[in-house]
Design a protein around this motif. Structure first.
Motif: not given
Length: 133
Positions: A5-13, A77-83
């Motif tokens: 999810l783009p917003d999650v990737l931005a946060e983790v980035g 960076i890869s995200s799985y779900g929101r968390d």
């Protein structure tokens, strides 16, 4: 499950970039903040196996604050779900010519924000380029 999810990737980035800055400036307070304060948090380093937040913090506190500058490449960076997310990167240090470092971190979103719950760091000889055929 939603992946990347783009917003999650931005946060983790942003959290990953904050970690990198803290690492090269030896900002142990920020490094401590970004690792989950939990006995189940693990960091396998280039020469150490650290089990639990307190072992990780003791290592950070005892580590020399010289030669920490590095450059990263091929960060994914890869995200799985929101968390949940995984950050993987290669890194290079001028003090280790011919070597490439590899780092992987598992990030989890908690009430206090994104925290690393598992990390692994290793160093290998830089692979030779594949021969063109």
């Amino acid at each position: 499950m939603d992946i990347d999810l783009p917003d999650v990737l931005a946060e983790v980035g942003a959290a990953f970039a904050r970690y990198e800055q803290a690492l090269i400036t030896n900002d142990t307070a920020v490094l401590g903040e970004l690792f989950r304060n939990d006995s189940r948090t693990i960091r396998y380093g280039a020469g150490e196996n650290l089990y639990g937040y307190h072992e990780i913090q003791a290592f950070r506190g005892a580590r020399p604050a010289v030669g920490l500058m590095r450059r990263t490449e091929r960060t994914v960076i890869s995200s799985y779900g929101r968390d949940t997310a995984v950050a993987s990167t290669l890194f290079y240090r001028d003090s280790a010519p011919g070597k490439v470092g590899r780092q992987m971190q598992t990030w989890v979103r908690f009430a206090e924000g994104w925290r690393i719950v598992a990390a692994s760091v290793s160093m290998i000889d830089e692979p030779k380029p594949a021969a063109e055929g």
